[in-house]
Design a protein around this motif. Sequence first.
Motif, PDB file in Angstrom:
ATOM      1  N   LYS B  73       0.477 -37.947  32.261  1.00  0.00           N
ATOM      2  CA  LYS B  73      -0.551 -38.195  31.245  1.00  0.00           C
ATOM      3  C   LYS B  73      -1.197 -39.555  31.396  1.00  0.00           C
ATOM      4  O   LYS B  73      -2.303 -39.776  30.911  1.00  0.00           O
ATOM      5  CB  LYS B  73       0.027 -38.014  29.837  1.00  0.00           C
ATOM      6  CG  LYS B  73       0.954 -39.123  29.378  1.00  0.00           C
ATOM      7  CD  LYS B  73       1.510 -38.791  28.004  1.00  0.00           C
ATOM      8  CE  LYS B  73       2.530 -39.801  27.522  1.00  0.00           C
ATOM      9  NZ  LYS B  73       1.951 -41.052  27.061  1.00  0.00           N
ATOM     10  N   ASP B  74      -0.482 -40.487  32.039  1.00  0.00           N
ATOM     11  CA  ASP B  74      -1.018 -41.845  32.165  1.00  0.00           C
ATOM     12  C   ASP B  74      -1.713 -42.085  33.501  1.00  0.00           C
ATOM     13  O   ASP B  74      -2.129 -43.195  33.794  1.00  0.00           O
ATOM     14  CB  ASP B  74       0.111 -42.862  31.982  1.00  0.00           C
ATOM     15  CG  ASP B  74       0.766 -42.722  30.619  1.00  0.00           C
ATOM     16  OD1 ASP B  74       0.027 -42.493  29.649  1.00  0.00           O
ATOM     17  OD2 ASP B  74       2.005 -42.799  30.536  1.00  0.00           O
ATOM     18  N   ARG B  75      -1.833 -41.040  34.318  1.00  0.00           N
ATOM     19  CA  ARG B  75      -2.423 -41.262  35.646  1.00  0.00           C
ATOM     20  C   ARG B  75      -3.922 -41.049  35.662  1.00  0.00           C
ATOM     21  O   ARG B  75      -4.586 -41.312  36.656  1.00  0.00           O
ATOM     22  CB  ARG B  75      -1.754 -40.344  36.673  1.00  0.00           C
ATOM     23  CG  ARG B  75      -0.292 -40.656  36.849  1.00  0.00           C
ATOM     24  CD  ARG B  75       0.303 -39.966  38.053  1.00  0.00           C
ATOM     25  NE  ARG B  75       1.722 -40.300  38.129  1.00  0.00           N
ATOM     26  CZ  ARG B  75       2.464 -40.142  39.208  1.00  0.00           C
ATOM     27  NH1 ARG B  75       1.939 -39.642  40.306  1.00  0.00           N
ATOM     28  NH2 ARG B  75       3.730 -40.466  39.200  1.00  0.00           N
ATOM     29  N   ASP B  76      -4.444 -40.499  34.575  1.00  0.00           N
ATOM     30  CA  ASP B  76      -5.877 -40.240  34.453  1.00  0.00           C
ATOM     31  C   ASP B  76      -6.415 -39.399  35.617  1.00  0.00           C
ATOM     32  O   ASP B  76      -7.370 -39.779  36.292  1.00  0.00           O
ATOM     33  CB  ASP B  76      -6.658 -41.560  34.336  1.00  0.00           C
ATOM     34  CG  ASP B  76      -8.079 -41.298  33.832  1.00  0.00           C
ATOM     35  OD1 ASP B  76      -8.322 -40.182  33.331  1.00  0.00           O
ATOM     36  OD2 ASP B  76      -8.930 -42.193  33.965  1.00  0.00           O
ATOM     37  N   ILE B  77      -5.784 -38.286  35.841  1.00  0.00           N
ATOM     38  CA  ILE B  77      -6.252 -37.364  36.867  1.00  0.00           C
ATOM     39  C   ILE B  77      -6.369 -35.990  36.226  1.00  0.00           C
ATOM     40  O   ILE B  77      -5.794 -35.749  35.166  1.00  0.00           O
ATOM     41  CB  ILE B  77      -5.254 -37.275  38.041  1.00  0.00           C
ATOM     42  CG1 ILE B  77      -3.831 -37.369  37.482  1.00  0.00           C
ATOM     43  CG2 ILE B  77      -5.456 -38.380  39.045  1.00  0.00           C
ATOM     44  CD1 ILE B  77      -2.964 -36.323  37.877  1.00  0.00           C
ATOM     45  N   ALA B  78      -7.132 -35.107  36.852  1.00  0.00           N
ATOM     46  CA  ALA B  78      -7.234 -33.737  36.352  1.00  0.00           C
ATOM     47  C   ALA B  78      -6.817 -32.798  37.457  1.00  0.00           C
ATOM     48  O   ALA B  78      -6.965 -33.114  38.632  1.00  0.00           O
ATOM     49  CB  ALA B  78      -8.665 -33.445  35.923  1.00  0.00           C
ATOM     50  N   MET B  79      -6.248 -31.666  37.058  1.00  0.00           N
ATOM     51  CA  MET B  79      -5.740 -30.751  38.085  1.00  0.00           C
ATOM     52  C   MET B  79      -6.154 -29.320  37.765  1.00  0.00           C
ATOM     53  O   MET B  79      -6.114 -28.897  36.610  1.00  0.00           O
ATOM     54  CB  MET B  79      -4.213 -30.870  38.146  1.00  0.00           C
ATOM     55  CG  MET B  79      -3.570 -30.038  39.216  1.00  0.00           C
ATOM     56  SD  MET B  79      -1.956 -30.773  39.665  1.00  0.00           S
ATOM     57  CE  MET B  79      -1.205 -29.415  40.525  1.00  0.00           C
ATOM     58  N   VAL B  80      -6.552 -28.590  38.796  1.00  0.00           N
ATOM     59  CA  VAL B  80      -6.860 -27.169  38.643  1.00  0.00           C
ATOM     60  C   VAL B  80      -5.757 -26.394  39.346  1.00  0.00           C
ATOM     61  O   VAL B  80      -5.484 -26.627  40.518  1.00  0.00           O
ATOM     62  CB  VAL B  80      -8.237 -26.830  39.261  1.00  0.00           C
ATOM     63  CG1 VAL B  80      -8.533 -25.350  39.111  1.00  0.00           C
ATOM     64  CG2 VAL B  80      -9.330 -27.659  38.601  1.00  0.00           C
ATOM     65  N   PHE B  81      -5.118 -25.503  38.598  1.00  0.00           N
ATOM     66  CA  PHE B  81      -3.967 -24.782  39.135  1.00  0.00           C
ATOM     67  C   PHE B  81      -4.384 -23.445  39.728  1.00  0.00           C
ATOM     68  O   PHE B  81      -5.374 -22.847  39.312  1.00  0.00           O
ATOM     69  CB  PHE B  81      -2.941 -24.511  38.020  1.00  0.00           C
ATOM     70  CG  PHE B  81      -2.254 -25.739  37.515  1.00  0.00           C
ATOM     71  CD1 PHE B  81      -0.970 -26.043  37.927  1.00  0.00           C
ATOM     72  CD2 PHE B  81      -2.877 -26.588  36.626  1.00  0.00           C
ATOM     73  CE1 PHE B  81      -0.331 -27.174  37.466  1.00  0.00           C
ATOM     74  CE2 PHE B  81      -2.247 -27.722  36.149  1.00  0.00           C
ATOM     75  CZ  PHE B  81      -0.965 -28.009  36.572  1.00  0.00           C
ATOM     76  N   GLN B  82      -3.570 -22.987  40.670  1.00  0.00           N
ATOM     77  CA  GLN B  82      -3.809 -21.661  41.251  1.00  0.00           C
ATOM     78  C   GLN B  82      -3.781 -20.575  40.175  1.00  0.00           C
ATOM     79  O   GLN B  82      -4.554 -19.643  40.192  1.00  0.00           O
ATOM     80  CB  GLN B  82      -2.740 -21.366  42.304  1.00  0.00           C
ATOM     81  CG  GLN B  82      -2.894 -20.001  42.928  1.00  0.00           C
ATOM     82  CD  GLN B  82      -1.825 -19.727  43.968  1.00  0.00           C
ATOM     83  OE1 GLN B  82      -0.958 -20.544  44.221  1.00  0.00           O
ATOM     84  NE2 GLN B  82      -1.890 -18.569  44.574  1.00  0.00           N
ATOM     85  N   SER B  83      -2.880 -20.740  39.223  1.00  0.00           N
ATOM     86  CA  SER B  83      -2.734 -19.710  38.185  1.00  0.00           C
ATOM     87  C   SER B  83      -3.680 -19.959  37.023  1.00  0.00           C
ATOM     88  O   SER B  83      -3.563 -19.329  35.993  1.00  0.00           O
ATOM     89  CB  SER B  83      -1.297 -19.722  37.683  1.00  0.00           C
ATOM     90  OG  SER B  83      -1.040 -20.951  37.042  1.00  0.00           O
ATOM     91  N   TYR B  84      -4.595 -20.909  37.153  1.00  0.00           N
ATOM     92  CA  TYR B  84      -5.535 -21.345  36.114  1.00  0.00           C
ATOM     93  C   TYR B  84      -4.840 -22.135  35.017  1.00  0.00           C
ATOM     94  O   TYR B  84      -5.354 -23.129  34.555  1.00  0.00           O
ATOM     95  CB  TYR B  84      -6.319 -20.189  35.472  1.00  0.00           C
ATOM     96  CG  TYR B  84      -6.767 -19.109  36.423  1.00  0.00           C
ATOM     97  CD1 TYR B  84      -7.320 -19.440  37.660  1.00  0.00           C
ATOM     98  CD2 TYR B  84      -6.620 -17.769  36.110  1.00  0.00           C
ATOM     99  CE1 TYR B  84      -7.715 -18.463  38.544  1.00  0.00           C
ATOM    100  CE2 TYR B  84      -7.023 -16.781  36.995  1.00  0.00           C
ATOM    101  CZ  TYR B  84      -7.564 -17.136  38.215  1.00  0.00           C
ATOM    102  OH  TYR B  84      -7.939 -16.181  39.086  1.00  0.00           O
TER     103      TYR B  84
END
Lengths: 279, 359
Positions: B73-84
């Motif tokens: 939560k503190d890394r300020d990144i966003a992620m898109v997962f294979q499973s959505y």
Amino acid sequence: MTSSARSTSHWLLHYGLLAFYVAFALFPLYWLLKVSVTPNDLLYSEGIRLWPSRSSLAHYTFVLAHSDFPLFFKNSVIVSGSTAVLVTLIAALSGYAMSRFDFRGKMWLVGLMLITQMFPLVMLVAPIFKLFSPLGLTNSLTGLVIVYTAFNVPFATFLMQSFFDGIPKDLEEAAMIDGASRFRAFRQIILPLTLPGVAATLGFVFTAAWSELLFALMLVSKADASTFPVGLLGFVSKFSVDFGQMMAAGVLALIPACLFFLLIQRYLVQGLTAGAVKG
Amino acid sequence: MASIDIQGVRKSYGTVPVLHNVDLSIQDGEFVVLVGPSGCGKSTLLRMVAGLEGITSGAIRIGERVVNELAPKDRDIAMVFQSYALYPHMTVRDNMNYSLRLRRTPAERMAHVVSAAASKLGLDTFLDRKPRTLSGGQRQRVAMGRSIVRQPQAFLFDEPLSNLDARLREQMRVEIKKLHRDLGTTSIYVTHDQVEAMTLADRIVAMNGGVVQQVGTPLDLYERPTNLFVAGFIGSPAINIINAVLRHDGEQRLIALESGERIPAPPRVGGHDGQAVKVGIRPEDVQISAQAEGDFAGHVELVEPMGLGTIVHLGTAHHALKAFVVERVNYPVGTNIAYRLPASKLHIFDAKTGQRLPE
């Protein structure tokens, strides 16, 4: 036989068997109701009839107005309700930990929890009495809640764990990347999806505590801390059994359990996770 | 936006190492694709950048910060997962603004950002629907929308298109590329699909067995694969590999194929006389002709028309060979074919180590 005749006979067989099973399973409940509305003078004089020639609510009036039953009832609601809430809370947390984390001694912990389910509870009555007595936990509702919670947590933990296992890890990981702490992700994302599991656990623990007799009888000797299963025994005296009143009390005791399941059945049958991941 | 620096990163599960000493520097705004077969450690590396996996040793920096010990939560990144990984009990709108709510973004700004992202992704009419009522492609779009509303330091994509059908995958690939062009956010994209890697990446990181094999632009990897693994993994139809031995004949350097045929070695190739090598040649570099205008003879074993061109499978004395031609040829099986392996198009690898010979 034509195919429509065959499907009709299949239908008849199918529902016939179901109807038979339902009648078989529910007949004792029906008998409970029947006896509870049968006046005392007809109880032994009418022979076996499906419904008495005259019915009355006299037993109910007596149970509610002239016995300790309302007190037992209240005690049962307090004990079962608190146990159900407490156990579900603990089991949700421990089930989540079991489902998501690998930690040292996990296998031992699971083994220990299984062992608690393995031996007859009656063995534990005496040691628990000895433990509780100096702590002032005998003759107290708190004591009962503690015992019931202790005995229900292992099974409830396994139950909750299986529900958490069914929820993809990706969901809380996505929440954690979105900026939630693990606990917040658990609370806002995972728990709402586990409502069917929470409902099942609540229901299971509530009914288990509601009908528990052994510890309620052994740890409590005063009427003001008795639960209703103990109260029911009060209708058995040395020389007679007050079947009418006992059955009326039994019917009344069914009501909260029924209400409880009516409340949670929406969650029990709902598959909330649909659409979470690819499908 | 930020650069991402991965220095000497290792990962083991118990005693089993899964990543060996990975070094990788991703520049601000760059689109880097990690590609490799299943189990090569690419997803693990991505999850380590995200903070979802611990780091056994080494350091990961996002911007100037070492993030080894930082929670996701503190890394300020966003992620898109294979499973959505959409939140099924929330509407599309709530899915998209969840991260903003956690950051206590004012409602007005939240509404503005979400509607801007929704219209960018064509989701305007779905905002009040639950994910279960959406198709796979729409769900994938919501997952991307959820990432872009944040304006994070970096986007991480974990095989985001693997669950889509081929046509939709192509369409989303273009959208991801456009999105990156518009937003310019540093991105790491994990895939096992080399077409995705080639089309999307500024730079590709090819991985195998927890080891980075090669880092370079898509054409670098295609035209100068550093070892047999990269040569074989990148490119479809796959590269032809032929066993051979290097021969020095006076000043002339030759390659003796296992069939006994000799061809000139590429200019400037290193190696010593008698060294066992593997010769790689891409199918489109094999020149074939039915008019016997070639160095070697073979026959047609199979013809695969692809629309865009044709793959011709050749049988020769010692090795099978694929040739890709743009023409629509339809040779009957057994047709005699002459072929040529142009020296400048050959890739020479050491047979033992699999490494490209120095030049």
